[in-house]
Design an enzyme around this catalytic site. Structure first.
Site, mmCIF file in Angstrom:
data_model
loop_
_atom_site.group_PDB
_atom_site.id
_atom_site.type_symbol
_atom_site.label_atom_id
_atom_site.label_comp_id
_atom_site.label_asym_id
_atom_site.label_seq_id
_atom_site.Cartn_x
_atom_site.Cartn_y
_atom_site.Cartn_z
ATOM 1 N N TYR A 1 0.886 -0.996 -0.196
ATOM 2 C CA TYR A 1 -0.100 0.180 -0.117
ATOM 3 C C TYR A 1 0.872 1.293 -0.089
ATOM 4 C CZ TYR A 1 -3.153 3.664 1.610
ATOM 5 O OH TYR A 1 -3.939 5.003 1.769
ATOM 6 N N ARG B 1 1.372 6.597 -6.794
ATOM 7 C CA ARG B 1 -0.017 7.155 -7.158
ATOM 8 C C ARG B 1 0.437 8.756 -7.112
ATOM 9 N NH1 ARG B 1 -5.125 6.967 -3.166
ATOM 10 N NH2 ARG B 1 -3.512 7.287 -1.622
ATOM 11 N N TYR C 1 -0.820 12.923 7.233
ATOM 12 C CA TYR C 1 -0.477 11.877 8.288
ATOM 13 C C TYR C 1 0.982 11.985 8.497
ATOM 14 C CZ TYR C 1 -4.818 9.072 7.740
ATOM 15 O OH TYR C 1 -6.019 8.611 7.662
ATOM 16 N N ARG D 1 -11.273 13.611 2.362
ATOM 17 C CA ARG D 1 -12.456 12.902 2.763
ATOM 18 C C ARG D 1 -13.653 12.817 2.265
ATOM 19 N NH1 ARG D 1 -9.307 9.466 6.249
ATOM 20 N NH2 ARG D 1 -8.055 10.685 7.524
ATOM 21 N N GLU E 1 -14.135 -0.925 6.289
ATOM 22 C CA GLU E 1 -14.252 0.389 5.816
ATOM 23 C C GLU E 1 -15.442 0.696 4.842
ATOM 24 O OE1 GLU E 1 -10.170 1.904 4.340
ATOM 25 O OE2 GLU E 1 -11.289 2.500 2.326
HETATM 26 C C1 3EB Z 1 -7.927 6.165 6.338
HETATM 27 O O1 3EB Z 1 -8.758 6.743 6.806
HETATM 28 C C2 3EB Z 1 -8.065 4.753 5.630
HETATM 29 O O2 3EB Z 1 -5.176 5.824 0.130
HETATM 30 O O3 3EB Z 1 -6.752 6.642 -1.151
HETATM 31 C C3 3EB Z 1 -9.245 5.436 3.060
HETATM 32 C C4 3EB Z 1 -9.801 6.265 2.025
HETATM 33 C C5 3EB Z 1 -7.877 5.165 3.356
HETATM 34 C C6 3EB Z 1 -8.684 6.572 0.827
HETATM 35 C C7 3EB Z 1 -6.347 6.071 -0.070
HETATM 36 C C8 3EB Z 1 -6.910 5.057 2.179
HETATM 37 C C9 3EB Z 1 -7.342 5.848 1.195
HETATM 38 O O4 3EB Z 1 -6.557 6.670 6.251
HETATM 39 C C10 3EB Z 1 -7.653 4.323 4.409
#
Ligand code: 3EB
Length: 330
Positions: free
Chosen positions: A151, A158, A210, A223, A323
């Site tokens: 990932y 990406r 992050y 989000r 999820e």
């Molecule tokens: C999170 O909240 C969960 O890498 O595109 C959620 C939605 C998550 C999209 C992405 C990753 C992605 O971090 C992981």
């Protein structure tokens, strides 16, 4: 409902959101319906169809027969291919997808870079050049340790491949691991003639911020995204993440409750009325098949009447068991 957005010039009328639904219908029949922009099938049992609007995803459904996901727009739909990109357009919307075999492109990072470069280049040349929503499905998402986890390699590729395609901000997104036999990267998206409005969750650190512990390249997604006409919210993959930390390690029920709290916070943040309804299709990605029943029960109790598609998928953090993503119409 407000027609268009007060923020935009009065002479620009944004297009009505695609209507997304789960339907138990044959692929050919779905594709023949007026305004059908895309039809998505799930799992190995899907029948093949030779149409750029058709995509068979490598995620196994927990329902039999599995419904198709249909995206319908107002107006005529045109479809074609451009190199590896399959696409369709109609009603002011553009669907585009690539389906790449990692063995031909050298691993998750290089394949993701190529997928985003191809999609980014294609979309940039279209009238619908604002990418509002992207889905990413890759195999063995949690394989590899530390920064080598697949990932995390995907995230780096990406970011490299998208270049400045998202200079004005990231789209809403989902990234999930599949269990298909081939190491395929499946990326598909929805783009619009006008930009959407990004929505973040006050309970969560924005993903692009992050801290380093989650990998060398933070995930590039918002989000949620309000579509240009303000008539729908595209909701990114949402899990039991609070701040930047995963909550309730290995506790499915608590993760479901926390995920729903995050979804509700997103609706509030987007100025939408609380709750999901019979027109708000949601998908739940479930890591362990044995958990599917409990997830189904959760939807019945807490989200009654909400169309739900349960899929076998791995979440990008190993401790997360479920999820949810989807749509909320105004
Ligand atoms: C999170 O909240 C969960 O890498 O595109 C959620 C939605 C998550 C999209 C992405 C990753 C992605 O971090 C992981």
């Amino acid at each position: 409902m407000i027609q268009g957005s007060e923020k935009r010039a009065a002479d620009v009328v944004a297009c009505r959101a695609p209507q997304v639904s789960y339907r138990n219908v044959e692929v050919a029949r779905a594709l023949a319906e007026p305004g059908m922009l895309a039809v998505l099938g799930f799992g190995a049992g899907t029948a093949p169809a030779d149409d750029p609007r058709w995509l068979a995803l490598d995620l196994e459904p927990f329902d039999a027969p599995a419904p198709l996901e249909c995206w319908q727009v107002e107006g005529a739909v045109l479809a074609g291919t451009d190199g590896a990109v399959q696409w369709s357009r109609g009603g002011g919307w553009l669907y585009a997808a690539v389906n790449l075999d990692e063995r031909e492109h050298g691993g998750p990072e290089e394949t993701a870079a190529l997928a985003y470069a191809q999609l980014g280049r294609f979309v940039a040349g279209q009238p619908e050049r604002h990418i509002v929503r992207v889905w990413n499905y890759l195999s063995a998402i949690n394989q590899g340790d530390g920064d080598q986890e697949r990932y995390k390699q995907f995230c780096s590729g990406r970011a490299r491949g998208m270049g400045d395609a998202f200079g004005s901000g990231f789209p809403a997104a989902t990234a999930i691991g599949h269990h298909g036999a081939v190491a395929r990267l499946q990326v598909y998206l929805l783009a619009a003639e006008q930009p959407g409005t990004r929505v973040e969750n006050p309970r969560q650190v924005s993903a692009w911020r992050y801290p380093r512990q989650y990998g060398p390249t933070p995930p590039s997604f918002a989000r949620a995204m309000r579509l240009p006409a303000d008539d729908a919210l595209a909701i990114s993959g949402t899990a039991a993440v609070i701040g930047h930390a995963s909550a309730h390690h290995d506790d499915l029920q608590a993760q479901l409750d926390e995920t729903l709290a995050n979804l509700e916070a997103l609706l509030t943040s987007a100025d939408m009325a609380a709750g999901f309804d019979t027109h708000s299709p949601l998908k739940a990605y479930v890591r362990h098949p044995a958990d599917a029943r409990q997830v189904r029960d959760f939807f019945r109790q807490r989200l009654p009447g909400v169309p739900a598609l349960l899929l076998h998928g791995d979440i990008c953090r190993r401790e997360l068991l479920v999820e949810i993503d989807g749509w909320r119409y105004a």
